[in-house]
Scaffold this motif. Sequence first.
Motif, PDB file in Angstrom:
ATOM      1  N   THR A   1     -11.864  -3.299   9.979  1.00  0.00           N
ATOM      2  CA  THR A   1     -12.029  -2.830   8.680  1.00  0.00           C
ATOM      3  C   THR A   1     -13.329  -2.809   8.240  1.00  0.00           C
ATOM      4  N   ASN A   2     -13.969  -3.798   8.570  1.00  0.00           N
ATOM      5  CA  ASN A   2     -15.478  -3.780   8.260  1.00  0.00           C
ATOM      6  C   ASN A   2     -16.079  -2.663   8.886  1.00  0.00           C
ATOM      7  N   ILE A   3     -15.961  -2.236  10.133  1.00  0.00           N
ATOM      8  CA  ILE A   3     -16.508  -1.191  10.884  1.00  0.00           C
ATOM      9  C   ILE A   3     -16.154   0.183  10.048  1.00  0.00           C
ATOM     10  N   ALA A   4     -14.941   0.311   9.693  1.00  0.00           N
ATOM     11  CA  ALA A   4     -14.530   1.608   9.009  1.00  0.00           C
ATOM     12  C   ALA A   4     -15.224   1.610   7.556  1.00  0.00           C
ATOM     13  N   ARG A   5     -15.232   0.544   6.790  1.00  0.00           N
ATOM     14  CA  ARG A   5     -15.852   0.615   5.451  1.00  0.00           C
ATOM     15  C   ARG A   5     -17.118   0.964   5.704  1.00  0.00           C
ATOM     16  N   LYS A   6     -18.006   0.548   6.476  1.00  0.00           N
ATOM     17  CA  LYS A   6     -19.565   0.766   6.456  1.00  0.00           C
ATOM     18  C   LYS A   6     -19.550   2.247   6.710  1.00  0.00           C
ATOM     19  N   ALA A   7     -18.998   2.521   7.848  1.00  0.00           N
ATOM     20  CA  ALA A   7     -18.983   3.854   8.471  1.00  0.00           C
ATOM     21  C   ALA A   7     -18.629   4.924   7.482  1.00  0.00           C
TER      22      ALA A   7
ATOM     23  N   PRO B   1     -20.396  -4.979  24.470  1.00  0.00           N
ATOM     24  CA  PRO B   1     -20.121  -3.825  24.707  1.00  0.00           C
ATOM     25  C   PRO B   1     -18.909  -3.248  24.112  1.00  0.00           C
ATOM     26  N   GLU B   2     -17.797  -4.139  23.991  1.00  0.00           N
ATOM     27  CA  GLU B   2     -16.434  -3.522  23.418  1.00  0.00           C
ATOM     28  C   GLU B   2     -16.723  -3.304  21.935  1.00  0.00           C
ATOM     29  N   MET B   3     -17.347  -4.228  21.028  1.00  0.00           N
ATOM     30  CA  MET B   3     -17.899  -3.946  19.742  1.00  0.00           C
ATOM     31  C   MET B   3     -18.860  -2.784  19.520  1.00  0.00           C
ATOM     32  N   ALA B   4     -19.678  -2.412  20.578  1.00  0.00           N
ATOM     33  CA  ALA B   4     -20.565  -1.542  20.271  1.00  0.00           C
ATOM     34  C   ALA B   4     -19.674  -0.184  20.319  1.00  0.00           C
ATOM     35  N   LYS B   5     -18.859  -0.097  21.253  1.00  0.00           N
ATOM     36  CA  LYS B   5     -17.912   1.038  21.507  1.00  0.00           C
ATOM     37  C   LYS B   5     -17.028   1.364  20.103  1.00  0.00           C
ATOM     38  N   ARG B   6     -16.556   0.206  19.765  1.00  0.00           N
ATOM     39  CA  ARG B   6     -15.722   0.482  18.443  1.00  0.00           C
ATOM     40  C   ARG B   6     -16.555   0.953  17.322  1.00  0.00           C
ATOM     41  N   GLN B   7     -17.817   0.816  17.173  1.00  0.00           N
ATOM     42  CA  GLN B   7     -18.662   1.171  16.222  1.00  0.00           C
ATOM     43  C   GLN B   7     -18.970   2.584  16.491  1.00  0.00           C
TER      44      GLN B   7
ATOM     45  N   GLU C   1     -29.333   5.771  -0.165  1.00  0.00           N
ATOM     46  CA  GLU C   1     -29.192   6.773  -1.212  1.00  0.00           C
ATOM     47  C   GLU C   1     -30.606   7.430  -1.619  1.00  0.00           C
ATOM     48  N   ILE C   2     -31.903   7.077  -0.775  1.00  0.00           N
ATOM     49  CA  ILE C   2     -32.707   7.600  -1.207  1.00  0.00           C
ATOM     50  C   ILE C   2     -33.003   8.839  -0.213  1.00  0.00           C
ATOM     51  N   ASP C   3     -33.338   9.887  -0.869  1.00  0.00           N
ATOM     52  CA  ASP C   3     -33.353  11.308  -0.398  1.00  0.00           C
ATOM     53  C   ASP C   3     -34.650  11.277   0.835  1.00  0.00           C
ATOM     54  N   GLY C   4     -34.161  11.502   1.942  1.00  0.00           N
ATOM     55  CA  GLY C   4     -35.076  11.333   3.035  1.00  0.00           C
ATOM     56  C   GLY C   4     -35.077  10.466   4.247  1.00  0.00           C
ATOM     57  N   ILE C   5     -34.221   9.313   3.766  1.00  0.00           N
ATOM     58  CA  ILE C   5     -33.905   8.430   4.565  1.00  0.00           C
ATOM     59  C   ILE C   5     -33.032   8.940   5.806  1.00  0.00           C
ATOM     60  N   THR C   6     -33.101   8.895   7.012  1.00  0.00           N
ATOM     61  CA  THR C   6     -32.102   9.613   7.912  1.00  0.00           C
ATOM     62  C   THR C   6     -31.202   8.597   8.744  1.00  0.00           C
ATOM     63  N   GLU C   7     -31.318   7.432   8.898  1.00  0.00           N
ATOM     64  CA  GLU C   7     -30.760   6.280   9.710  1.00  0.00           C
ATOM     65  C   GLU C   7     -30.951   5.001   8.926  1.00  0.00           C
ATOM     66  N   VAL C   8     -29.710   4.319   8.777  1.00  0.00           N
ATOM     67  CA  VAL C   8     -29.803   2.913   8.662  1.00  0.00           C
ATOM     68  C   VAL C   8     -29.047   2.054   9.837  1.00  0.00           C
ATOM     69  N   ARG C   9     -29.473   0.703  10.033  1.00  0.00           N
ATOM     70  CA  ARG C   9     -29.453  -0.042  10.953  1.00  0.00           C
ATOM     71  C   ARG C   9     -28.851  -1.452  10.720  1.00  0.00           C
ATOM     72  N   PRO C  10     -27.804  -1.732  10.062  1.00  0.00           N
ATOM     73  CA  PRO C  10     -27.189  -2.915   9.458  1.00  0.00           C
ATOM     74  C   PRO C  10     -26.552  -3.625  10.844  1.00  0.00           C
ATOM     75  N   GLY C  11     -26.337  -4.833  10.711  1.00  0.00           N
ATOM     76  CA  GLY C  11     -25.923  -5.569  11.899  1.00  0.00           C
ATOM     77  C   GLY C  11     -24.739  -6.629  11.719  1.00  0.00           C
ATOM     78  N   THR C  12     -25.079  -7.365  10.565  1.00  0.00           N
ATOM     79  CA  THR C  12     -23.960  -8.694  10.371  1.00  0.00           C
ATOM     80  C   THR C  12     -22.555  -7.949   9.527  1.00  0.00           C
ATOM     81  N   TYR C  13     -22.802  -6.612   9.062  1.00  0.00           N
ATOM     82  CA  TYR C  13     -21.385  -6.381   8.613  1.00  0.00           C
ATOM     83  C   TYR C  13     -20.344  -6.206   9.180  1.00  0.00           C
ATOM     84  N   ILE C  14     -20.408  -6.155  10.826  1.00  0.00           N
ATOM     85  CA  ILE C  14     -19.304  -6.069  11.630  1.00  0.00           C
ATOM     86  C   ILE C  14     -18.530  -7.532  11.523  1.00  0.00           C
TER      87      ILE C  14
END
Length: 373
Positions: A25-31, A51-57, A228-241
Motif C-alpha cells: 500500500t505504501n509503495i503504491a501510494r507514493k508511486a 532486493p525483494e522490496m527494491a523489486k516491488r518498488q 511540485e517544482i518545475d525542473g525537478i526530475t527525480e525524488v529519492r524517498p526511502g522511509t515511506y516503504i
Amino acid sequence: MSRDWTLAQGVETPCIVINSDAVDTNIARKAAAINRLGVSLRPHAKTHKLPEMAKRQLTAGAAGITVAKLGEAEVLAAAGVKDLFVAYPIVGQPKLERAVKLAKSGVRLIIGVDSLAGAAMISRAATAAGCVLEVRLEIESGLQRTGADPAAAVELAKEIQALEGVSLTGIFTYRGAMLQGEPTMDLRAAGHEEGRLMVRVAGAMRAAGLDIRDVSVGSSPTALYAAEIDGITEVRPGTYIYQDRMQAAFGLCSLDDCAGAVWATVVSRPAPDRIVIDGGSKTFATDVQPDKAPLHLKGFGHIVGDEEAVFLRMNEEHGVIAVTPDSLYEVGDMIAIIPNHICSTVNLHNYVYLQDTDGALTRTAVAARGLLV
C-alpha cells in the motif's frame, strides 16, 4: 481501518515484523503521487536493504534504486537490479575499482561526487579501466554535511566534466525537513525551497553549457512537495516503504500505515509503573532522539495499543517503559513498538519477518544489512 497487531506463537523476540500488505500500500501510494507530477521515483534502499522490496518498488514504477554504499549496490545488482545510484561520495582506489567492475557488468551505475579531488580519483580509476563512470554532483542545500557550495557549483561542475572518464549527468541533494536552515514542520515550504534551490543551480549550469539532465532531491517528508517544482526530475524517498513514528508525527501517514514494528517481550515488571523489555540500543536505533525539534517525540517509540506508555530509556539489552500502575502488563507478554526511525533500526537486525495477509511469517535475511563499505 485499524491494523490487527498480532504475532504468531513461537517467534523469539526481539524481532522486526514487516506487514507485507502495508508495504504494498505504501509503495503504491507514493508511486501514484509522484508519477502524477511527471517526476521519476528512485527510492532509497537504506530503509529495507532487501532486493525483494527494491523489486516491488521497481514493479510499481520506480525508475531505479538509490543506495548509500557500494556494498548495498552490489547486493541489489546481484539480485537483478540494474539501475543504481550511490548517493554518496565514492573515495579511494579499492572502492572505485569495485565501482568500475559494477559499471562494466551491465549495471547503470551513477555515483556521487562533491569535490574536484574526488572526481579526479574517479577519473583515474575509470580511465585505467577503459570506461566512463556516470556521476552526479552533490549540492549542499542546508544540512551542512557533504555537498558543494551552490555558489561554487558551476565552476566545479565545469572542472569535473572536463575530466577524462567522467560523465556528469546531474545534480542531487539531501536536506530533509529543513526550512531556512532550521528544522521545520512546514514540509511544503521546505520541499519548495529545496526544489527551487536545485532548479536554480541546474539552470546556472545549463547556461554555462553543461548538460545537466537529472535534478534529484529527497526525502520522504519533502519529496512530494519538492516534486511540485518545475525542473525537478527525480525524488529519492526511502522511509515511506515501511513508515515509522517520525513520519506519522510529520502527518505523512497514520500509525496503522507503519509496516514495520519491533516485537519485544516483557522480561520484568520491577515496579508498578515500570516494565522492562528484551530490546535496548542493540535492537532500537537511537539516532532520532525524544524531545528534539521539530517533532518533539515522546520516548523512543510508540507502544502499540497503549497511548500512555512511554519508552523512556535503553541500555544495550534493556528497554525501560513507563506504564500506568493499573496497566495489565505481565512478565512474558509480547508487545509491538513502532520505532522512531525504522531505517537505522532495520540495520541492527540480521533478519526480519515478513508477514503475509494471513498472518504467516517468513524469516528473511536483511541482505544488505551492515554493509558499510
